[in-house]
Scaffold this motif. Structure first.
Motif, PDB file in Angstrom:
ATOM      1  N   UNK A 252       0.835  -1.194   0.000  1.00 18.01           N
ATOM      2  CA  UNK A 252       0.000   0.000   0.000  1.00 18.01           C
ATOM      3  C   UNK A 252       0.875   1.250   0.000  1.00 18.01           C
ATOM      4  N   UNK A 253       0.475   2.224  -0.788  1.00 14.87           N
ATOM      5  CA  UNK A 253       1.211   3.483  -0.843  1.00 14.87           C
ATOM      6  C   UNK A 253       0.412   4.589  -0.168  1.00 14.87           C
ATOM      7  N   UNK A 254       1.100   5.387   0.629  1.00 11.88           N
ATOM      8  CA  UNK A 254       0.473   6.537   1.246  1.00 11.88           C
ATOM      9  C   UNK A 254       0.673   7.756   0.352  1.00 11.88           C
ATOM     10  N   UNK A 255      -0.216   8.710   0.467  1.00 13.61           N
ATOM     11  CA  UNK A 255      -0.073   9.934  -0.315  1.00 13.61           C
ATOM     12  C   UNK A 255       1.098  10.753   0.213  1.00 13.61           C
ATOM     13  N   UNK A 256       1.556  11.681  -0.609  1.00 10.84           N
ATOM     14  CA  UNK A 256       2.645  12.557  -0.161  1.00 10.84           C
ATOM     15  C   UNK A 256       2.214  13.361   1.064  1.00 10.84           C
ATOM     16  N   UNK A 257       0.932  13.734   1.100  1.00 12.71           N
ATOM     17  CA  UNK A 257       0.444  14.464   2.267  1.00 12.71           C
ATOM     18  C   UNK A 257       0.509  13.622   3.517  1.00 12.71           C
TER      19      UNK A 257
ATOM     20  N   UNK B 270       6.654  10.359  -7.057  1.00 12.55           N
ATOM     21  CA  UNK B 270       6.962   9.521  -5.897  1.00 12.55           C
ATOM     22  C   UNK B 270       5.987   9.802  -4.782  1.00 12.55           C
ATOM     23  N   UNK B 271       5.546   8.722  -4.093  1.00 19.51           N
ATOM     24  CA  UNK B 271       4.625   8.915  -2.972  1.00 19.51           C
ATOM     25  C   UNK B 271       5.348   9.542  -1.788  1.00 19.51           C
ATOM     26  N   UNK B 272       6.593   9.110  -1.537  1.00 18.15           N
ATOM     27  CA  UNK B 272       7.370   9.732  -0.470  1.00 18.15           C
ATOM     28  C   UNK B 272       8.015  11.020  -0.988  1.00 18.15           C
ATOM     29  N   UNK B 273       8.032  12.071  -0.197  1.00 20.36           N
ATOM     30  CA  UNK B 273       8.864  13.219  -0.561  1.00 20.36           C
ATOM     31  C   UNK B 273      10.319  12.761  -0.679  1.00 20.36           C
ATOM     32  N   UNK B 274      11.125  13.481  -1.436  1.00 20.02           N
ATOM     33  CA  UNK B 274      12.516  13.090  -1.624  1.00 20.02           C
ATOM     34  C   UNK B 274      13.234  12.996  -0.295  1.00 20.02           C
ATOM     35  N   UNK B 275      14.178  12.033  -0.211  1.00 16.11           N
ATOM     36  CA  UNK B 275      14.900  11.829   1.044  1.00 16.11           C
ATOM     37  C   UNK B 275      15.653  13.072   1.476  1.00 16.11           C
ATOM     38  N   UNK B 276      16.206  13.815   0.524  1.00  9.98           N
ATOM     39  CA  UNK B 276      16.941  15.027   0.881  1.00  9.98           C
ATOM     40  C   UNK B 276      16.019  16.025   1.569  1.00  9.98           C
ATOM     41  N   UNK B 277      14.810  16.162   1.029  1.00  6.72           N
ATOM     42  CA  UNK B 277      13.828  17.079   1.613  1.00  6.72           C
ATOM     43  C   UNK B 277      13.417  16.625   3.010  1.00  6.72           C
ATOM     44  N   UNK B 278      13.199  15.321   3.159  1.00  8.22           N
ATOM     45  CA  UNK B 278      12.773  14.800   4.455  1.00  8.22           C
ATOM     46  C   UNK B 278      13.899  14.909   5.482  1.00  8.22           C
ATOM     47  N   UNK B 279      15.106  14.568   5.053  1.00  6.39           N
ATOM     48  CA  UNK B 279      16.236  14.658   5.974  1.00  6.39           C
ATOM     49  C   UNK B 279      16.458  16.081   6.462  1.00  6.39           C
TER      50      UNK B 279
END
Length: 349
Positions: free
Chosen positions: A254-259, A301-310
């Motif tokens: 299952x994929x979650x939305x970016x939100x 991508x469903x996940x925001x980019x790792x750089x942005x999240x980090x």
């Protein structure tokens, strides 16, 4: 007379200690942080009870919940809603199915295609989601790591991040899978793959990932994703005892939305802050994940980019705060070596 309880206000994933008193037409809630809320009974709904607690929800605020230990004072019990989603008869279950279906159809008719799954998930009792979760089986050959010390360390990490999560029914399982991942599953279940340890490097970084998955569970993101990706009809079929054509495997993908992913990150940062765990280690883990990512545009991508999240986790570091390790050295060693203890493994638990 007042009674103590735990209150989730719908904006954060953790509980606040409160005292609750009866008013003329409802409840008065006084939080330890100074907040005061008065609500009439007709705005509340009784949820399924668990672990000797009475659970009360709010009809219009997603994630709002009030837990009261039993027995409840009689004066207060008179102000609690008597009807809700728990203990339904077969006729009641049919009515709930109809109500959820009508809600979804009405929402779609209004054109709010994105919001519909959230609306349906908000009205889905956790007992339904747990039943669906029970039909899910891990892929054939998957090995669960059963080392007692490692399992205890993982549970302690969850308790550090969200002291009420396991009391409220969340379970977490460590699997011997060579993949740097963790996931939330239906029915307040979480799994962590052994391959994640090598990628994150330490318990502080692992804490950020685990906190993110706890947030998915708390926010009912799994139920929302089931409705959105599988369809309401399939979800209702699963609740009735049906099975997915894939044997349930699609529940793991299952994929979650970016939100939803961004919301889970915000909750995870809040958990790290309350637990006094340095968020910069999670940022380092995301730097490692970044090397594994395909070069996809953000919208793909469903996940925001790792750089942005980090960067978001790193920005939450407070130089004026005192941080302490997520786990001590002994617990960390036990957790990271849990799947190496061959006698402690059990197939397909």
């Amino acid at each position: 007379m007042t009674q103590t309880g735990r209150w989730f206000d719908g904006t954060v994933a953790t509980a606040t200690d409160v005292t609750v008193a009866a008013t003329a037409d409802g409840l008065a809630i006084a939080a330890a942080d100074g907040r005061r809320v008065t609500l009439p009974t007709d705005e509340l709904v009784r949820l399924s009870s668990a672990s000797g607690r009475v659970r009360i929800g709010h009809r219009s605020i997603e994630g709002w919940r009030l837990d009261l230990d039993q027995p409840v004072d009689p004066a207060l019990a008179d102000r609690l809603p008597t009807r809700g989603f728990s203990g339904a008869t077969n006729a009641g279950k049919k009515a709930m199915v109809a109500a959820i279906t009508v809600t979804a159809v009405a929402t779609l008719a209004l054109g709010t295609l994105v919001a519909a799954p959230e609306v349906v998930a908000r009205h889905m009792p956790m007992s339904w989601e747990k039943k669906i979760g029970q039909i899910y089986e891990l892929p054939v050959g998957t090995v669960a790591c059963k080392d007692p010390a490692g399992s205890a360390a993982l549970n302690n990490l969850v308790d550090r991040l969200d002291p009420e999560a396991r009391k409220d029914g969340l379970t977490i399982q460590l699997l011997d899978v060579n993949d740097a991942n963790a996931a939330a599953l239906p029915g307040e279940r979480m799994i962590v793959f052994n391959g994640l340890f090598e990628e994150v490097g330490n318990a502080d970084a692992l804490a950020g990932i685990v906190a993110h998955e706890i947030a998915h569970v708390r926010r009912r993101h799994v139920a929302t994703a089931m409705v959105r990706e599988l369809g309401l009809g399939t979800v209702l079929t699963l609740f009735g005892g049906g099975a997915l054509a894939s044997g349930g495997g699609s529940l793991l993908s299952l994929n979650f939305t970016r939100g939803a992913e961004a919301e889970a990150d915000r909750d995870a940062i809040a958990m790290l802050r309350r637990a006094g765990i340095d968020p910069r280690e999670t940022k380092v883990a995301f730097d490692r994940f970044r090397a594994l990512e395909l070069d996809l545009p953000a919208w793909a991508s469903s996940h925001p980019a790792s750089a942005e999240r980090g960067a978001r986790f790193a920005a939450s570091f407070d130089p004026g705060s005192t941080y302490r390790p997520a786990l001590d050295a002994v617990a960390t060693k036990s957790l990271f070596a849990a799947c190496q203890n061959k006698p402690g493994k059990t197939e397909r638990s």
